[in-house]
Structure formats: structure tokens, C-alpha cells
Write a protein that holds these residues in place. Structure first.
Motif, mmCIF file in Angstrom:
data_model
loop_
_atom_site.group_PDB
_atom_site.id
_atom_site.type_symbol
_atom_site.label_atom_id
_atom_site.label_comp_id
_atom_site.label_asym_id
_atom_site.label_seq_id
_atom_site.Cartn_x
_atom_site.Cartn_y
_atom_site.Cartn_z
ATOM 1 N N GLY A 1 0.808 -1.215 0.000
ATOM 2 C CA GLY A 1 0.000 0.000 0.000
ATOM 3 C C GLY A 1 0.840 1.263 0.000
ATOM 4 N N ALA A 2 1.919 1.257 0.782
ATOM 5 C CA ALA A 2 2.789 2.434 0.838
ATOM 6 C C ALA A 2 3.487 2.670 -0.504
ATOM 7 C CB ALA A 2 3.826 2.263 1.947
ATOM 8 N N ALA A 3 3.835 1.560 -1.185
ATOM 9 C CA ALA A 3 4.499 1.691 -2.482
ATOM 10 C C ALA A 3 3.600 2.349 -3.514
ATOM 11 C CB ALA A 3 4.946 0.308 -2.976
ATOM 12 N N PHE A 4 2.294 2.078 -3.433
ATOM 13 C CA PHE A 4 1.344 2.643 -4.394
ATOM 14 C C PHE A 4 0.642 3.895 -3.860
ATOM 15 C CE2 PHE A 4 1.724 -1.729 -5.929
ATOM 16 C CZ PHE A 4 1.848 -1.520 -7.291
ATOM 17 N N GLY A 5 0.851 4.210 -2.585
ATOM 18 C CA GLY A 5 0.183 5.364 -1.998
ATOM 19 C C GLY A 5 0.546 6.665 -2.687
ATOM 20 N N GLY A 6 1.834 6.824 -3.008
ATOM 21 C CA GLY A 6 2.258 8.045 -3.674
ATOM 22 C C GLY A 6 1.666 8.188 -5.065
ATOM 23 N N VAL A 7 1.570 7.078 -5.781
ATOM 24 C CA VAL A 7 0.975 7.107 -7.122
ATOM 25 C C VAL A 7 -0.496 7.504 -7.044
ATOM 26 C CG1 VAL A 7 0.413 5.706 -9.146
ATOM 27 C CG2 VAL A 7 2.589 5.357 -7.944
ATOM 28 N N LEU A 8 -1.215 6.908 -6.086
ATOM 29 C CA LEU A 8 -2.626 7.260 -5.914
ATOM 30 C C LEU A 8 -2.786 8.737 -5.557
ATOM 31 C CD1 LEU A 8 -4.069 4.199 -3.937
ATOM 32 C CD2 LEU A 8 -4.550 4.840 -6.306
ATOM 33 N N ALA A 9 -1.906 9.208 -4.676
ATOM 34 C CA ALA A 9 -1.999 10.604 -4.245
ATOM 35 C C ALA A 9 -1.815 11.561 -5.416
ATOM 36 C CB ALA A 9 -0.950 10.887 -3.164
ATOM 37 N N GLU A 10 -0.939 11.192 -6.360
ATOM 38 C CA GLU A 10 -0.692 12.050 -7.514
ATOM 39 C C GLU A 10 -1.843 11.997 -8.510
ATOM 40 O OE1 GLU A 10 1.948 14.181 -7.938
ATOM 41 O OE2 GLU A 10 2.291 13.643 -5.844
ATOM 42 N N ARG A 11 -2.406 10.806 -8.715
ATOM 43 C CA ARG A 11 -3.427 10.642 -9.747
ATOM 44 C C ARG A 11 -4.833 10.983 -9.252
ATOM 45 N NH1 ARG A 11 -1.713 5.208 -13.229
ATOM 46 N NH2 ARG A 11 0.382 5.944 -13.792
ATOM 47 N N LEU A 12 -5.185 10.479 -8.078
ATOM 48 C CA LEU A 12 -6.538 10.691 -7.559
ATOM 49 C C LEU A 12 -6.638 11.918 -6.666
ATOM 50 C CD1 LEU A 12 -7.573 7.027 -6.580
ATOM 51 C CD2 LEU A 12 -7.979 8.248 -8.738
ATOM 52 N N GLY A 13 -5.511 12.357 -6.140
ATOM 53 C CA GLY A 13 -5.538 13.436 -5.171
ATOM 54 C C GLY A 13 -5.468 12.884 -3.759
ATOM 55 N N ARG A 14 -5.052 13.741 -2.836
ATOM 56 C CA ARG A 14 -4.880 13.299 -1.447
ATOM 57 C C ARG A 14 -6.224 12.936 -0.805
ATOM 58 N NH1 ARG A 14 -0.616 14.759 -4.473
ATOM 59 N NH2 ARG A 14 0.951 16.029 -3.417
ATOM 60 N N ARG A 15 -7.236 13.713 -1.083
ATOM 61 C CA ARG A 15 -8.549 13.482 -0.454
ATOM 62 C C ARG A 15 -9.135 12.143 -0.883
ATOM 63 N NH1 ARG A 15 -14.064 14.360 -1.478
ATOM 64 N NH2 ARG A 15 -13.604 14.945 -3.619
ATOM 65 N N ARG A 16 -9.209 11.899 -2.176
ATOM 66 C CA ARG A 16 -9.805 10.655 -2.657
ATOM 67 C C ARG A 16 -8.946 9.434 -2.315
ATOM 68 N NH1 ARG A 16 -11.657 12.228 -8.719
ATOM 69 N NH2 ARG A 16 -9.789 13.541 -8.545
ATOM 70 N N SER A 17 -7.629 9.624 -2.218
ATOM 71 C CA SER A 17 -6.755 8.513 -1.828
ATOM 72 C C SER A 17 -7.030 8.091 -0.386
ATOM 73 C CB SER A 17 -5.285 8.916 -1.993
ATOM 74 O OG SER A 17 -4.976 9.148 -3.356
ATOM 75 N N ASN A 18 -7.298 9.062 0.479
ATOM 76 C CA ASN A 18 -7.679 8.727 1.847
ATOM 77 C C ASN A 18 -9.000 7.959 1.871
ATOM 78 O OD1 ASN A 18 -5.989 9.827 4.267
ATOM 79 N ND2 ASN A 18 -5.877 11.452 2.729
ATOM 80 N N MET A 19 -9.903 8.338 1.001
ATOM 81 C CA MET A 19 -11.183 7.632 0.915
ATOM 82 C C MET A 19 -10.989 6.196 0.441
ATOM 83 S SD MET A 19 -13.436 10.766 -0.706
ATOM 84 C CE MET A 19 -15.000 9.886 -0.745
ATOM 85 N N VAL A 20 -10.085 6.006 -0.522
ATOM 86 C CA VAL A 20 -9.765 4.659 -0.994
ATOM 87 C C VAL A 20 -9.209 3.818 0.159
ATOM 88 C CG1 VAL A 20 -8.212 3.312 -2.457
ATOM 89 C CG2 VAL A 20 -9.394 5.304 -3.400
ATOM 90 N N ALA A 21 -8.326 4.410 0.946
ATOM 91 C CA ALA A 21 -7.750 3.690 2.090
ATOM 92 C C ALA A 21 -8.843 3.260 3.060
ATOM 93 C CB ALA A 21 -6.729 4.577 2.802
ATOM 94 N N GLY A 22 -9.803 4.134 3.309
ATOM 95 C CA GLY A 22 -10.904 3.793 4.202
ATOM 96 C C GLY A 22 -11.733 2.639 3.682
ATOM 97 N N VAL A 23 -12.006 2.647 2.386
ATOM 98 C CA VAL A 23 -12.796 1.563 1.782
ATOM 99 C C VAL A 23 -12.053 0.234 1.877
ATOM 100 C CG1 VAL A 23 -13.726 0.682 -0.388
ATOM 101 C CG2 VAL A 23 -14.086 3.072 0.231
#
Length: 350
Positions: free
Chosen positions: A48-70
Motif C-alpha cells: 500500500g505504501a508503495a502505491f500510496g504516492g501514485v494514488l496521491a498524484e493521480r486521484l488526489g490526497r482526499r480521494r486517496s484517503n477515501m480509498v484507504a478507508g474503503v
């Protein structure tokens, strides 16, 4: 709200300690399988940490946090219904992926939506949320001990903060920095007006644009090449790495089992002692957060490191001298005296 991701991390660290007591009995697991169940979340967190930065760049920080919650909520509910240890390990990896994503995008969101003068304190909330999550998990473990298949409830209740993380971020603003990176400057200005005094908005937008332009141009300075920085960078990275090998994770993950070996007769007694461990852990973190600016990071680090060394040595010597203690003797509880100081001084050092 982003600090809820830290709570998720802490909850998952703590919940396995009590759940293992029941899992080992229900599935008759070997020590190796129990270790795989425990380590599954760490493997997932690495992914998750390896892909967290990629998600943050593509989806944004807010939506990436939502993905983590799901992901975390889905994994927690899944663990409540797994039929065997293979699926249990898979579920732990899934939860770990959510934790890994949250551990990257949570502090990132906090830092990018906080005024400079409040940024350090707010990022520290993430660490506080971790230890609070550990304590909460220990309390849940103690509550469900003795309940048939209570470990399923221990895991499933972890879905609650996952849902909270998702729902809470629905109404949160996007990161101004991410908006500027996506050339949505007007939206970034709107967000900053909610976070800063009006007279600071233009200056902050200019600073963010300058930072983004520098990063995009590849005009970066290697910290290791800056005079006076190389040693500090080496020490900082060394501390981050070595902290994973000091033994505190063993105590946090296996505290009730260690307390059993130290002479606590029942699961209830071992888990009650574990709750005490979590409480001291939390209080030590509060002390560190309170005095980090007053006393300085270095003295806290040195005192914390010394305390951890002494405490862990006490545990090792106690078990080496007494072995697996006889629960009928009061002296058998001597090895446990190092568990709580070890956890406390670890968080002073952090």
C-alpha cells in the motif's frame, strides 16, 4: 480527519495481539502460521505504501484517503467471516494495503492543508492517533475475550474507523498543492481562503506554484550533497530503519502471549495487563508531543533510547533466567516489568 488513518494503523497493530489467543485455539495454528497472520498486515502495508504516492498524484490526497478507508473497511468485514487461516492471512494483507495507503496520504494531506506555523503539531496528531488506535484495539480485545469466536468481532469492528475515514473525507477540501499541480488554481485559491487569512492566500499560491515548477523542471538538490546535511540525513534514515529492529513491535503484537509466559494465568489477566501497556504507551506519546519543542528532540531521543535498551534487556534477562514462568508463583511476573517501560520509552524517543 486524516489522522483517522493513523488510528487505523494503530488499531491493526493492537488488535492482532488479543485475536491471536483465540485464533490459535479455534484453528489449532502453529507458531509459523500465527506469525504469518501477524506479518500479513505488514506485507500489505509495504504494498500500500508503495502505491500510496501514485494514488496521491493521480486521484488526489482526499480521494486517496477515501480509498484507504474503503480498503480497510472491506478487509475488516472480510476478516469477520473468513473460514480458515489461508483466507485470514489474505484478509490481513488486504487490511495492510489500506493501512499502507493511509500512512502515506494521511500525513501528506495534513501537511498540505495546514498553515506552516501549525503544520508540525497537526502532523504529530497522526502519531498520536496511531497509539490511540493501539489502545482502543487492546480495549476491544479485552472486551471480547472469552466470547466464542470473539476474534471475528475484534477484526470486524475495525471497519468502523474505515467507514468514518471514507465518509469524513466526502466533505473535506482537496489539497491546494495537488490542485495547483493539476492547473486548477482557482479551486486552490478557494480552498486556501478556508484555511488561511485572506491576505496570505496570494503569497501561498505563489509559493506553491514555485515549488511545483521546481519539482516539474527536475531542478532538485541532492540533500546528501549539501554540506552539513549528509551526516544528519544518514542519522535520520538510520533511526527510521533501526527503530524497526529494536523489538518494540514484538511487544505490541504479542503482548498478551508474552504476559502469559511471564505468569499471568488467564486471557483476561493478560489482556488487562496489555490495556495497561497501551495506556502507558499513550501517555508517553503525550509527554513526547508536549515537551518535544521545550526539551528538544535530541534529549528525548537519547533518554528514550536508553530507556528502551534497559527495558528490553530486563525482559530478555528475566525470561533467560526464569524461562517460561510457573503461573503459580508471584516472582514469575518479573519479566513483564520491562514490557511497559519499553513501550513508553519507545514513544518518548519517537
Amino acid at each position: 480527519m486524516a489522522a483517522v488513518g493513523g488510528f487505523l494503523f494503530g488499531y491493526d497493530i493492537g488488535v492482532i495481539s488479543g485475536a491471536l489467543l483465540s485464533i490459535e485455539r479455534d484453528f489449532q495454528t502453529s507458531d509459523f502460521v500465527a506469525e504469518l497472520i501477524t506479518a500479513g498486515v505488514l506485507v500489505g502495508a509495504m504494498i500500500g505504501a508503495a502505491f500510496g504516492g501514485v494514488l496521491a498524484e493521480r486521484l488526489g490526497r482526499r480521494r486517496s484517503n477515501m480509498v484507504a478507508g474503503v480498503v480497510f473497511a472491506a478487509g475488516a468485514v472480510f476478516l469477520g467471516f473468513v473460514p480458515d487461516t489461508d483466507w485470514l492471512i489474505a484478509g490481513r494483507v488486504l487490511i495492510g494495503i489500506g493501512v499502507g495507503i493511509a500512512s502515506v496520504v494521511g500525513p501528506l494531506y495534513i501537511s498540505e492543508t495546514s498553515p506552516a506555523e501549525k503544520r508540525g503539531g497537526r502532523v504529530s496528531l497522526f502519531q498520536f492517533a496511531i497509539v490511540f488506535g493501539i489502545l482502543a484495539a487492546y480495549v476491544v480485545d479485552a472486551f471480547f475475550t472469552g466470547v466464542p469466536e470473539g476474534w471475528r468481532w475484534m477484526f470486524a469492528l475495525g471497519g468502523v474507523p474505515g467507514v468514518l475515514l471514507f465518509v469524513g473525507f466526502i466533505g473535506m477540501p482537496a489539497s491546494p498543492r495537488w490542485l495547483v499541480m493539476k492547473r486548477r488554481t482557482e479551486e486552490a485559491e478557494t480552498v486556501l481562503r478556508r484555511l488561511l487569512p485572506a491576505e496570505q492566500v496570494d503569497r501561498e499560491i505563489a509559493r506553491i506554484k514555485e515549488d511545483v515548477a521546481r519539482a516539474s523542471s527536475g531542478d532538485r538538490v541532492k540533500l546528501a550533497d549539501v554540506p552539513g546535511i549528509r551526516l544528519a540525513l544518514t542519522v535520520a534514515l538510520g533511526l527510521a530503519v533501526l527503530q524497526q529492529f529494536i523489538g518494540i513491535n514484538t511487544i505490541l503484537f504479542y503482548a498478551p502471549i508474552l504476559f502469559h509466559h511471564a505468569g499471568f494465568k488467564t486471557d483476561s489477566a493478560a489482556l488487562a495487563a496489555t490495556v495497561g501497556l497501551g495506556l502507558v504507551n499513550l501517555l508517553a506519546t503525550l509527554v513526547a508531543l508536549r515537551f518535544a519543542d521545550r526539551a528538544g528532540r535530541r534529549p528525548l531521543l537519547l533518554w528514550g533510547t536508553a530507556g528502551m535498551t534497559i527495558s528490553l534487556a530486563a525482559i530478555a534477562i528475566g525470561f533467560a533466567v526464569m524461562g517460561d514462568a510457573d503461573p503459580s508463583t508471584s516472582i514469575s511476573k518479573a519479566p513483564h516489568t520491562g514490557h511497559t517501560p519499553a513501550a513508553a520509552t519507545h514513544h518518548l524517543a519517537n
